[in-house]
Design a protein around this motif. Structure first.
Motif, PDB file in Angstrom:
ATOM      1  N   THR A  97      19.842   6.943 -16.138  1.00  0.00           N
ATOM      2  CA  THR A  97      18.973   8.110 -15.977  1.00  0.00           C
ATOM      3  C   THR A  97      18.347   8.497 -17.311  1.00  0.00           C
ATOM      4  OG1 THR A  97      20.288   8.902 -14.116  1.00  0.00           O
ATOM      5  CG2 THR A  97      18.873  10.518 -15.211  1.00  0.00           C
ATOM      6  N   LEU A 123      25.317   5.418 -14.213  1.00  0.00           N
ATOM      7  CA  LEU A 123      24.149   6.081 -13.635  1.00  0.00           C
ATOM      8  C   LEU A 123      23.538   7.066 -14.626  1.00  0.00           C
ATOM      9  CD1 LEU A 123      22.241   6.760 -11.263  1.00  0.00           C
ATOM     10  CD2 LEU A 123      23.961   8.422 -10.505  1.00  0.00           C
ATOM     11  N   ALA A 124      24.360   7.821 -15.323  1.00  0.00           N
ATOM     12  CA  ALA A 124      23.866   8.788 -16.299  1.00  0.00           C
ATOM     13  C   ALA A 124      23.118   8.088 -17.436  1.00  0.00           C
ATOM     14  CB  ALA A 124      25.012   9.633 -16.844  1.00  0.00           C
ATOM     15  N   LEU A 147      23.512  16.041 -16.456  1.00  0.00           N
ATOM     16  CA  LEU A 147      24.109  14.739 -16.754  1.00  0.00           C
ATOM     17  C   LEU A 147      25.530  14.891 -17.281  1.00  0.00           C
ATOM     18  CD1 LEU A 147      21.037  13.068 -18.493  1.00  0.00           C
ATOM     19  CD2 LEU A 147      21.976  12.450 -16.265  1.00  0.00           C
ATOM     20  N   ALA A 151      27.895  15.963 -14.517  1.00  0.00           N
ATOM     21  CA  ALA A 151      28.220  14.852 -13.613  1.00  0.00           C
ATOM     22  C   ALA A 151      29.246  13.915 -14.243  1.00  0.00           C
ATOM     23  CB  ALA A 151      26.950  14.079 -13.245  1.00  0.00           C
ATOM     24  N   VAL A 152      29.043  13.576 -15.500  1.00  0.00           N
ATOM     25  CA  VAL A 152      29.949  12.624 -16.156  1.00  0.00           C
ATOM     26  C   VAL A 152      31.329  13.240 -16.380  1.00  0.00           C
ATOM     27  CG1 VAL A 152      30.367  11.320 -18.279  1.00  0.00           C
ATOM     28  CG2 VAL A 152      28.102  11.267 -17.206  1.00  0.00           C
ATOM     29  N   THR A 161      21.901  11.888  -9.897  1.00  0.00           N
ATOM     30  CA  THR A 161      22.852  12.448 -10.860  1.00  0.00           C
ATOM     31  C   THR A 161      23.038  13.943 -10.626  1.00  0.00           C
ATOM     32  OG1 THR A 161      22.082  10.792 -12.446  1.00  0.00           O
ATOM     33  CG2 THR A 161      23.426  12.575 -13.309  1.00  0.00           C
ATOM     34  N   GLU A 162      21.959  14.646 -10.313  1.00  0.00           N
ATOM     35  CA  GLU A 162      22.065  16.081 -10.012  1.00  0.00           C
ATOM     36  C   GLU A 162      22.958  16.308  -8.795  1.00  0.00           C
ATOM     37  OE1 GLU A 162      17.991  17.217  -9.493  1.00  0.00           O
ATOM     38  OE2 GLU A 162      17.687  17.581 -11.631  1.00  0.00           O
ATOM     39  N   ARG A 209      17.497  10.768 -11.562  1.00  0.00           N
ATOM     40  CA  ARG A 209      17.830  12.141 -11.961  1.00  0.00           C
ATOM     41  C   ARG A 209      18.370  12.926 -10.768  1.00  0.00           C
ATOM     42  NH1 ARG A 209      13.214  13.409 -13.722  1.00  0.00           N
ATOM     43  NH2 ARG A 209      12.489  14.604 -11.945  1.00  0.00           N
ATOM     44  N   VAL A 267      29.461   6.643 -12.281  1.00  0.00           N
ATOM     45  CA  VAL A 267      28.674   7.846 -12.591  1.00  0.00           C
ATOM     46  C   VAL A 267      28.192   7.789 -14.035  1.00  0.00           C
ATOM     47  CG1 VAL A 267      28.755  10.362 -12.820  1.00  0.00           C
ATOM     48  CG2 VAL A 267      29.782   9.260 -10.823  1.00  0.00           C
ATOM     49  N   SER A 268      29.035   7.340 -14.935  1.00  0.00           N
ATOM     50  CA  SER A 268      28.650   7.239 -16.347  1.00  0.00           C
ATOM     51  C   SER A 268      27.512   6.241 -16.535  1.00  0.00           C
ATOM     52  CB  SER A 268      29.853   6.838 -17.200  1.00  0.00           C
ATOM     53  OG  SER A 268      30.874   7.806 -17.098  1.00  0.00           O
TER      54      SER A 268
END
Length: 123
Positions: A107, A103-104, A81, A84-85, A21-22, A18, A100-101
């Motif tokens: 998460t 990772l989201a 989230l 970020a995406v 991602t933040e 988390r 990143v996607s």
């Protein structure tokens, strides 16, 4: 009510994912918005960092400034989230946006026990 998984060893992986991602959301959202509006870019950082700092569900954080129901905390995480995406797809190369996607998604999967606890948590 019991303690959130966020405050136990069970929530460690979710917390790390988390936070990563933040951090990405805090960097990429203003980056993606800066070409459109510097004001929106600055406002995005204030919202993405400020709201979760001020508003929290009791039992999920050690210190709560303004208590909110659990669903509100879940919504704030989802906001991070999504930022970020979407920001990564707008501002960064495709390969990085894909990372990143992923990772989201990881998460979200790691956060599910916390989200279930938050959904039951009142103020």
């Amino acid at each position: 009510m019991s303690e959130s998984p966020n405050l136990t060893g069970r929530g460690r992986v979710a917390s790390v994912l988390r936070f990563a991602t933040e951090l990405i959301a805090w960097v990429v959202t203003p980056w993606a918005l800066a070409g459109h509006s510097i004001v929106l870019a600055v406002l995005s950082v204030v919202v993405l960092i400020g709201l979760p700092t001020v508003f929290a569900t009791p039992g999920d954080k050690k210190q709560v400034l303004v208590a909110v129901p659990g669903w509100c905390t879940v919504a704030l995480v989802v906001l991070q989230l999504v930022a970020a995406v979407i920001g990564s797809w707008v501002a960064w190369p495709v390969w990085l946006a894909v990372l990143v996607s992923v990772l989201a998604v990881l998460t979200v999967l790691a956060e599910l026990p916390r989200w279930r606890w938050l959904w039951r948590a009142g103020v």
